[in-house]
Design an enzyme around this catalytic site. Structure first.
Site, PDB file in Angstrom:
ATOM      1  N   HIS A 180      37.236 -54.940 -44.364  1.00 38.38           N
ATOM      2  CA  HIS A 180      36.181 -55.964 -44.318  1.00 38.38           C
ATOM      3  C   HIS A 180      36.731 -57.374 -44.132  1.00 38.38           C
ATOM      4  CE1 HIS A 180      33.219 -52.941 -45.431  1.00 38.38           C
ATOM      5  NE2 HIS A 180      34.154 -52.474 -46.231  1.00 38.38           N
ATOM      6  N   SER A 203      34.259 -53.397 -50.672  1.00 33.78           N
ATOM      7  CA  SER A 203      33.188 -53.130 -49.717  1.00 33.78           C
ATOM      8  C   SER A 203      31.797 -53.234 -50.317  1.00 33.78           C
ATOM      9  CB  SER A 203      33.381 -51.760 -49.065  1.00 33.78           C
ATOM     10  OG  SER A 203      33.605 -50.760 -50.025  1.00 33.78           O
ATOM     11  N   LYS A 238      34.292 -52.160 -37.591  1.00 36.76           N
ATOM     12  CA  LYS A 238      33.490 -53.141 -38.327  1.00 36.76           C
ATOM     13  C   LYS A 238      33.476 -54.444 -37.524  1.00 36.76           C
ATOM     14  CE  LYS A 238      33.693 -50.468 -42.417  1.00 36.76           C
ATOM     15  NZ  LYS A 238      34.545 -49.885 -43.425  1.00 36.76           N
TER      16      LYS A 238
HETATM   17  C1  LIG Z   1      34.722 -48.413 -43.686  1.00 40.02           C
HETATM   18  C2  LIG Z   1      35.922 -48.378 -44.554  1.00 40.02           C
HETATM   19  C3  LIG Z   1      36.939 -47.447 -44.332  1.00 40.02           C
HETATM   20  C4  LIG Z   1      36.805 -46.330 -43.323  1.00 40.02           C
HETATM   21  O1  LIG Z   1      36.923 -46.786 -42.046  1.00 40.02           O
HETATM   22  P1  LIG Z   1      36.250 -45.935 -40.867  1.00 40.02           P
HETATM   23  O2  LIG Z   1      36.900 -46.428 -39.640  1.00 40.02           O
HETATM   24  O3  LIG Z   1      34.797 -46.223 -40.950  1.00 40.02           O
HETATM   25  O4  LIG Z   1      36.546 -44.492 -41.155  1.00 40.02           O
HETATM   26  C5  LIG Z   1      38.079 -47.542 -45.083  1.00 40.02           C
HETATM   27  N1  LIG Z   1      38.204 -48.471 -46.049  1.00 40.02           N
HETATM   28  C6  LIG Z   1      37.220 -49.356 -46.327  1.00 40.02           C
HETATM   29  C7  LIG Z   1      37.419 -50.356 -47.408  1.00 40.02           C
HETATM   30  C8  LIG Z   1      36.045 -49.317 -45.595  1.00 40.02           C
HETATM   31  O5  LIG Z   1      35.066 -50.155 -45.884  1.00 40.02           O
END
Ligand SMILES: *Cc1c(COP(=O)(O)O)cnc(C)c1O
Length: 397
Positions: free
Chosen positions: A211, A183, A242
Site C-alpha cells: 500500500h 492494509s 494496487k
Molecule cells: C494486496 C496485498 C497483498 C497481496 O498482493 P496481491 O498482488 O493482491 O496478491 C500482499 N500484502 C498486502 C499487505 C496486501 O495488501
C-alpha cells in the site's frame, strides 16, 4: 451427516453472524465511477490509489505487449516462460525501488500473495524464528506458517516488545516481517526502528509495501524511500495490482537474496509465468508513477486524504488516524457496519464493510479507499451520505 449438509450448516452460521461475503460484479473499468451489479456507483473499494487501472497509456501498453509477445508466457520462469518483457520489468523495478541496498535486483511474481510465500519460505525454515506484527497481511501469515519456522507475534507496531523478543531469542536465523502501510488501518510501521533492530540482531527485515509503493516516497518509490532507509538486511515486497494499476508483485533486495529465491522459492519456481503483456504494461506504469503525472496524482491524492480525514471526524463513528489512502471508519458490530454499508450503497456509493477475520472482532469497519481518480464532487457525495447516516444513527441510539 452428508458432506454438503455440513458445509451448508457452516454457511448458515456465517449468515447468522453477519459474516457471509458477497461479490459484486463490475461491468466497467476500475475507476471512480463504475457500474456495479448494474448500478451507477462511486467506488471507494479499490486499491487503485493513483487511478491508473484504466489509464489509456496502460491499456495501450497491454495491447502492445500482447502484439509483441502473445497472450500467454507458455511456461514457468525457469522452464521457458521468462520473456524479455519480464526481464526488462525486473531491471526497471530494481532501479525504481532498489535504492535501499547496494547491488539491488528485483524478481517479478504473478501476485503479491505468492511473492510473500516465496520470500518467507526461502529465507526462513526450521531453526528460524519469524517475528511478525500482529496486524500483518494474511499472505505474510500464511508464508510464515508454510516456512515451518517458529513464529512469534509482537503487538502491533510495538518496538519495545519486539526488541525484548529478539533479545530473548537464540534462534539461528531471525527474520522480522511487517507491512509498511497496514492494509486495514492505513497506519505506517515504525520502519527506521525496525531497520535498527534488524541490524542490531543480525535479522532479515522483510517489509511488504503493497500500500506504499507508488503512493509514498519521492517519485512514489515507496515507504522505504520515504523514510530514506538503507540496509543490506532489508528485503522489500511491492505489489503491482494496487497503485501501479496492473497486476503482479516483486521482491527487491540485494542480488544474492534474489538469486537464492530463483534457486529455491517454490512459489516462484512451480508456477506459470504471467502473461508477458502484463509485465510490459507494468513497465509503462512505472514510467507514469515516477514522472510528473505521478507527482500530480500523488498531490491530488494527498488533498483527498486531508479532506476525508476531516469528513470522518464529523461522524459519530471512530476514524482510524491514517495519513494514507486507506481511511477506515470503525463502527464496531458486523450488523451495524453492514447497515451503514447498505445505506451508502443506497446513495450510490460503494464502500466495503470489513469484518473478522480480516480485522479483530468488535472492530468491523468501513474501509474507504481513496484514489487520485476521485474528484472533490465525489467526496461531497460521500460526506452528505455519511453525515446523514450518522445523524440517523444518533437519533436511533
Ligand atoms: C494486496 C496485498 C497483498 C497481496 O498482493 P496481491 O498482488 O493482491 O496478491 C500482499 N500484502 C498486502 C499487505 C496486501 O495488501
Amino acid at each position: 451427516m452428508h458432506l454438503l449438509d455440513t458445509l451448508e450448516q457452516s454457511l448458515r452460521e456465517l449468515d447468522a453472524h453477519g459474516l457471509r461475503r458477497r461479490r459484486r460484479t463490475i461491468d466497467t473499468p476500475c475507476d471512480a465511477h463504475m457500474t456495479v451489479d448494474g448500478r451507477e456507483t462511486i467506488g471507494f473499494a479499490s486499491n487503485d490509489y493513483l487511478g491508473l487501472a484504466a489509464h489509456p497509456q496502460l491499456v495501450a501498453a497491454l495491447a502492445e505487449g500482447a502484439q509483441r509477445y502473445g497472450a500467454g508466457s507458455g511456461g514457468s520462469h525457469l522452464l521457458g516462460g521468462h520473456s524479455r518483457a519480464h526481464a526488462q520489468l525486473e531491471d526497471d523495478l530494481a532501479i525504481f525501488a532498489g535504492g535501499f541496498v547496494d547491488a539491488p535486483r528485483a524478481l517479478y511474481f504473478s501476485t503479491g500473495y505468492m511473492a510473500n510465500l516465496a520470500v518467507l519460505t526461502a529465507l526462513a525454515g526450521r531453526g528460524t524464528t519469524i517475528f511478525s506484527d500482529s496486524l500483518n497481511h494474511a499472505s505474510l501469515i500464511d508464508g510464515a506458517r508454510l516456512s515451518r519456522a517458529d513464529i512469534q507475534i509482537y503487538p502491533h507496531a510495538d518496538m519495545d516488545a519486539l526488541s525484548a523478543m529478539l533479545d530473548a531469542s537464540d534462534a539461528g536465523t531471525k527474520l522480522i516481517v511487517s507491512d509498511t502501510v497496514f492494509s486495514m488501518d492505513g497506519d505506517v510501521a515504525p520502519l527506521a526502528r525496525l531497520v535498527e533492530l534488524a541490524e542490531a540482531h543480525g535479522a532479515w527485515l522483510v517489509v511488504d509495501d503493497a500500500h506504499g509503493l507508488g503512493v509514498l516516497g519521492p517519485q512514489g518509490r515507496g515507504a522505504i524511500a520515504e523514510a530514506a532507509l538503507r540496509s543490506p538486511y532489508l528485503v522489500m515486497v511491492g505489489t503491482l495490482g494496487k497503485a501501479a494499476g496492473v497486476s503482479g508483485a516483486f521482491v527487491c533486495a540485494h542480488a544474492t537474496v534474489i538469486e537464492w529465491l530463483v534457486q529455491r522459492a517454490r512459489p516462484y519456481i512451480f508456477t506459470t509465468a504471467s502473461s508477458p503483456a502484463v509485465a510490459h504494461a507494468v513497465s509503462a506504469s512505472l514510467r507514469i508513477i515516477a514522472g510528473e503525472e505521478g507527482d500530480a496524482r500523488r498531490a491530488h491524492l494527498r488533498h483527498l486524504i486531508g479532506r476525508t480525514r476531516a469528513i470522518l471526524k464529523e461522524t459519530c463513528w471512530m476514524p482510524v488516524d491514517s495519513a494514507t489512502a486507506v481511511q477506515p471508519l470503525v463502527i464496531g458490530s458486523n450488523d451495524a457496519t453492514l447497515a451503514l454499508q447498505a445505506a451508502l450503497e443506497n446513495d450510490g456509493l460503494w464502500v466495503p464493510a470489513i469484518r473478522p477475520p480480516t480485522v479483530p472482532v468488535g472492530t468491523s469497519r468501513l474501509r474507504i479507499s481513496l484514489s487520485a481518480a476521485h474528484s472533490d464532487a465525489d467526496l461531497d457525495r460521500l460526506n452528505d451520505s455519511l453525515q446523514r447516516a450518522s445523524r440517523a444513527a444518533l437519533e436511533g441510539a
